[in-house]
Each structure stands twice: as C-alpha cells, then as structure tokens.
Design an enzyme around this catalytic site. Structure first.
Site, PDB file in Angstrom:
ATOM      1  N   GLU A  52       0.835  -1.212   0.000  1.00  0.00           N
ATOM      2  CA  GLU A  52       0.000   0.000   0.000  1.00  0.00           C
ATOM      3  C   GLU A  52       0.862   1.252   0.000  1.00  0.00           C
ATOM      4  OE1 GLU A  52      -3.451  -1.932   2.932  1.00  0.00           O
ATOM      5  OE2 GLU A  52      -1.976  -0.505   3.712  1.00  0.00           O
ATOM      6  N   LYS A  54       2.383   4.568   1.316  1.00  0.00           N
ATOM      7  CA  LYS A  54       2.651   5.141   2.639  1.00  0.00           C
ATOM      8  C   LYS A  54       2.510   6.652   2.505  1.00  0.00           C
ATOM      9  CE  LYS A  54       5.637   5.240   6.632  1.00  0.00           C
ATOM     10  NZ  LYS A  54       5.093   6.562   6.994  1.00  0.00           N
ATOM     11  N   ARG A 108      -2.102   9.945  11.199  1.00  0.00           N
ATOM     12  CA  ARG A 108      -2.846   8.729  11.525  1.00  0.00           C
ATOM     13  C   ARG A 108      -4.163   9.093  12.205  1.00  0.00           C
ATOM     14  NH1 ARG A 108      -0.406   3.544  12.538  1.00  0.00           N
ATOM     15  NH2 ARG A 108      -2.081   2.000  12.720  1.00  0.00           N
ATOM     16  N   ARG A 163      -3.259   9.273  16.556  1.00  0.00           N
ATOM     17  CA  ARG A 163      -2.464   8.098  16.905  1.00  0.00           C
ATOM     18  C   ARG A 163      -2.144   8.047  18.398  1.00  0.00           C
ATOM     19  NH1 ARG A 163       2.263   7.456  13.540  1.00  0.00           N
ATOM     20  NH2 ARG A 163       3.058   6.053  15.134  1.00  0.00           N
ATOM     21  N   GLU A 221      -5.263   7.085   7.509  1.00  0.00           N
ATOM     22  CA  GLU A 221      -4.498   8.333   7.479  1.00  0.00           C
ATOM     23  C   GLU A 221      -5.374   9.407   6.860  1.00  0.00           C
ATOM     24  OE1 GLU A 221      -0.878   9.122   7.624  1.00  0.00           O
ATOM     25  OE2 GLU A 221      -0.258   7.202   8.468  1.00  0.00           O
ATOM     26  N   PHE A 268      -6.990   2.007   5.797  1.00  0.00           N
ATOM     27  CA  PHE A 268      -6.256   0.798   5.435  1.00  0.00           C
ATOM     28  C   PHE A 268      -6.576  -0.395   6.320  1.00  0.00           C
ATOM     29  CE2 PHE A 268      -3.185   3.649   7.675  1.00  0.00           C
ATOM     30  CZ  PHE A 268      -3.111   2.962   8.881  1.00  0.00           C
ATOM     31  N   ARG A 303       6.445  -2.601  17.604  1.00  0.00           N
ATOM     32  CA  ARG A 303       6.653  -2.574  16.155  1.00  0.00           C
ATOM     33  C   ARG A 303       7.051  -3.980  15.718  1.00  0.00           C
ATOM     34  NH1 ARG A 303       6.850   2.502  13.948  1.00  0.00           N
ATOM     35  NH2 ARG A 303       7.058   4.216  15.424  1.00  0.00           N
ATOM     36  N   LYS A 357       7.550  -0.928   6.535  1.00  0.00           N
ATOM     37  CA  LYS A 357       7.526   0.259   5.673  1.00  0.00           C
ATOM     38  C   LYS A 357       8.801   0.339   4.846  1.00  0.00           C
ATOM     39  CE  LYS A 357       8.759   2.943   9.804  1.00  0.00           C
ATOM     40  NZ  LYS A 357       8.307   3.999  10.727  1.00  0.00           N
TER      41      LYS A 357
END
Length: 509
Positions: A209, A211, A216, A231, A260, A295, A366, A372
C-alpha cells in the site's frame, strides 16, 4: 502507601540500565500497592498524572518555593487527590488558587518528593519508553502472561486501567477487555524494511500500500455517533467535521476504521505535513479540507475483526469504505509491487507499507507483520538540546541535539546534531518552541525537556565514541517536526545501531 516509596522506586529504576532490575523494582512496588492507589502509582511512574494537564504551567511549577518537609509523610492517595483538586479549579482567581493548592502539597513533601513532583508536572519525568517496562512489571506483579497484558492495554488504551484489572482479577479480568466502539485502541505500527524485495520475501502473501505523508486517524461510528482520534488517542472530532460527515455516510451501522488523513492541493498532491496537522485545530471546516484514506477495518456492524487475518479485514474494509480505501495491490507480483512504489513516490508520498495478509491486529510493539519501505532512511528522534546560531542565523536556535529513545526507560541517548534542512520559517518557530521548554542554558547551548519529536533523514550511521550510544548519524537533515508523535514512539537506540554495517557492530553500551 507513602509517596516516598514511589519516588524511591523511580530513582532506583532510573539508576540502573538493567531491564530485568527495572521490572523487578516496579513489580515489587505494584504488589505492595492497595487496589485504590494502583492507578495513581502507575500514572506517577510513567510520568503522566491521572488527571492529565492540571492547568498549572511550567513556569508556575518551577517557581514554586516552599521549605521541604523533614520526613516523608505524604500518602500516594493524598497526592492524587490534591492534583485532582488543582485540575478542576477554574473561574476567577483560579490561577492563584492552583498555586496555593500546589504550595500546600509541596510544603508536605520532602526535598526528593518535591523534585519528583516538579518533574512530573512539567513533563520532565515522563519517560514514555518506560511504558514497555511497566507492561512487563504489571505482568510480573499479577503473575499473568505478558501478551495478555499487552492485548488488554491495546483495547483499553490506558496503562493505569490495565494495571488495576491485572492486579485485581488477573488474566480473567484482562481477558474481559473487548473492543468498544467509541473507545480508541492503540494503533498497530510498522517496522522499517531494508528493501522491498526483503519485505516481500519475509512476509509471503501480502498487500503493498501507499505510505502517505499524512496524520494517523482512527474513526469510530455507532449509529449517527462518530468519534475521530489521533495516533496518541487524542479525540479531535469537533475539529474535523468533514471527516465526521463522511464516516456518518458510510454504508454501515457501526464501524472502527484505521487510516491516514491529509490535506491535498487542487492537483491532488499532498500538502506539507504541518498543514495537515494544523487543520486538526482549525475552527472552520472550510479552512483546509482533509481527505481520509483507510487501510484497516477493526469492527463492522457488530462484529469485532481484530483477530481475523488482514485478508478478511481488507474484504470488510472494501465493503464499507469503497473509494476511501488506501491505494495498493493485494498479492502482487514483484513487478506490480515495484509499480506501487513508483506510483506512491510519483504522487508525492513517502513509499509503501508491506503487510502480511495472515497477520492479526496487534498494537504496542513494532512487529514485523507490517513493514515500511522508503527510498531514504528516516528516524524519529527527540530534541534534547540546541545551540544558538551564528552568522545569518544569529539570534535563532539552530543546531539541534538529537536523542534516540532508550527502550528500557532511561533518558534519550544522544546520537548526533544537525542544522541542515531548516527553513527560515521553521527556525523562527523552533526558536520560540524550544525556548518555551528550556531547562537550562548558557551562552551557547540550551537544554530542553525531551518532548518534541523530529523526523530526520540521513545517509546512514557510523561507529563513534563521541556519543554515549556508540553511534553517530551521517549527513543528518531535518525533514519535519512530528507533533502527532509522542517521545514514547521515537526511534530506539537499538534501531539506530541496527543501521550500522554488519561488519562494524556498535559497541556494548
């Protein structure tokens, strides 16, 4: 429980670099806390009062002067009640009333407790990185699996509430947490990938997708009631009426979407990130319209989807969000994936995110399920100091001191300096913003509270004995400040060291 026990534990945690020792000290304190003060204890130790901002500014707190108590006598509950009273004080004369209340509290505190309170109320105590250590401590104190604690934290969004549930009812109480439409969840995050090919090889079945260079958002809808969160779980519903109207018109009765939003030019290209962020505080929806791109779908019409594979969540997303789904390709060939990267960059975006279609939604760390891919290295670092400029920049704060997050809760670890990439406009803003959070200064250097996150572009890192972390940034340049990010989300020193060439590992800290 005495407040001095919290202060002492905080000091012992700060004095050791051992994560195990930190967890052990925190867990021991939590076990000894009564049920009615657990939330306050956790809040104090992570550096954020339960009341949030109490209405007393930095200068007010720093200027408080009252002789300290000779012996510890303050209880945790008394401190919590006093801060709550300060927070609700309003109206005529409220500023002086807050000062009087704080003076009364400080007058009952020892010198060490006064220092702790000052740092707590000015944000200098806050080590968002301690969040991960605290989660492990809660799991240890309650004798429950760490993953159970982390999932409950994702669903509750609040660490104190998670701790109360764990210590009061163990795993059963934690497992009772459910996704609740209208209560924000902690967002799932992506890790950096070395390259597109490596991400594709590691993840297998995936979606690639765009970025976006946006902010966010998480949107919740139940009937006609809509909430929009950032976020950091801050609600911004009142400032984004166009997003509320759009979500209210989606073909569903209830939904939770992750995505986003960004402001676009008339040509459809993204405006600078700062313009998107400034829109969150706009008073008129016509000032600058925001365009959402979703997303992920975490709930749809009464069904929670967190534990469903991404492939199924994307099917639900396409069903409800239609043309507002972020551009991307599912199960792409390598050629198609490369085309997505090229299209994203051509449209003015940052790169792509590659996501495993088998992954469930998990927040707090993470992980590697989302990766990413950007054409250049960027890090989110914390500004810990700055130097006055010279020549054309005389009178402005210019050369930034940059710190990486200590994952074990210590202060940011300095990894470099830079003054490159700063426009005149940004220099002026930076000078005002950094002077407002200065803690000490001389004729050359201003030290600041570690609360501003800045995105830095760099060519790489190298081994260096100059900085405490053993690494230094190469050719660092400022991309932008990140007001949407908390220092707890900054790049860790471990992640910076991971950029070192394999043949030249960073020395042990």
């Amino acid at each position: 429980m005495l407040f001095s026990e919290v202060v002492g534990t905080s000091a012992s945690v700060a004095a050791t670099r051992s994560r195990l020792a930190k967890v052990k000290a925190l867990a021991a304190l939590l076990r000894s806390a009564s049920d009615d003060v657990v939330a306050a204890v956790v809040s104090f130790l992570i550096g954020t009062p339960r009341q949030g901002r109490i209405g007393a500014g930095w200068r007010t707190v720093v200027d408080l002067s009252v002789p300290p108590a000779a012996e510890p006598g303050l209880a945790v509950a008394e401190v919590d009640v006093a801060l709550a009273e300060v927070a609700v004080t309003s109206g005529k004369g409220s500023a002086q009333r807050r000062v009087d209340l704080l003076l009364g509290l400080f007058g009952r505190a020892t010198e060490e407790e006064q220092d702790f309170l000052r740092r707590l109320l000015t944000g200098e105590l806050r080590q968002g990185a301690l969040e991960g250590v605290m989660l492990d401590a809660i799991a240890s104190a309650a004798d429950v699996p760490g993953e159970t604690v982390r999932r409950a934290f994702m669903l509750s969004g609040r660490l104190p509430e998670t701790a109360v549930a764990a210590l009061a009812g163990g795993a059963a109480e934690l497992e009772a947490f459910r996704l609740e439409v209208g209560r924000p969840l902690r967002p799932m995050l992506a890790s950096p990938a070395e390259s597109l090919d490596e991400a594709l090889d590691e993840l297998g079945g995936c979606v690639v997708e765009h970025k976006l260079d946006g902010a966010r958002i998480q949107v919740h809808r139940s009937g006609d009631e809509v909430h929009v969160y950032t976020r950091t779980l801050r609600e911004i519903t009142k400032t984004v009426p166009e997003l509320v109207e759009l979500v209210r018109g989606l073909p569903c009765t209830s939904v939770v979407l992750d995505g986003e939003t960004l402001a676009l030019t008339d040509e459809g290209r993204p405006r600078p990130f700062q313009e998107t962020m400034s829109r969150f505080g706009a008073q008129d929806e016509r000032e600058l319209l925001l365009h959402p791109y979703f997303f992920d779908c975490l709930h749809l019409d009464g069904k929670d989807l967190l534990d469903e594979p991404l492939r199924d969540r994307l099917a639900a997303l396409r069903q409800v969000a239609g043309r507002h789904v972020i551009p991307g390709v599912q199960d792409p060939t390598r050629e198609q994936a490369a085309e997505v990267v090229a299209a994203s960059l051509a449209a003015g975006h940052e790169g792509v995110v590659v996501k495993s279609l088998a992954s469930t939604y998990a927040a707090g760390r993470r992980g590697r399920a989302w990766q990413k891919v950007k054409p250049v290295h960027t890090l989110d670092l914390v500004v810990i100091g700055v130097e006055w400029g010279s020549g054309r920049r005389r009178g402005w704060l210019s050369n930034l001191h940059l710190g990486a997050r200590d994952p074990d809760g210590g202060p940011p670890v300095m990894v470099g300096k830079t003054f490159k990439g700063l426009t005149d406009e940004l220099l002026k803003w930076q000078t005002e913003a950094l002077r407002a959070i200065a803690t000490e200064q001389d004729d050359w250097v201003v030290k600041v509270r570690p609360e501003l996150v800045i995105e830095i572009e760099l060519d790489g890192v190298q081994v260096s004995p100059r900085y405490p972390g053993g690494v230094a940034l190469r050719f660092a340049r400022v991309v932008r400040y990140r007001p949407d990010k908390d220092p707890s989300e900054a790049t860790t020193i471990d992640e910076v060291r991971a950029l070192l060439p394999a043949a030249r590992p960073a020395p042990e800290a």
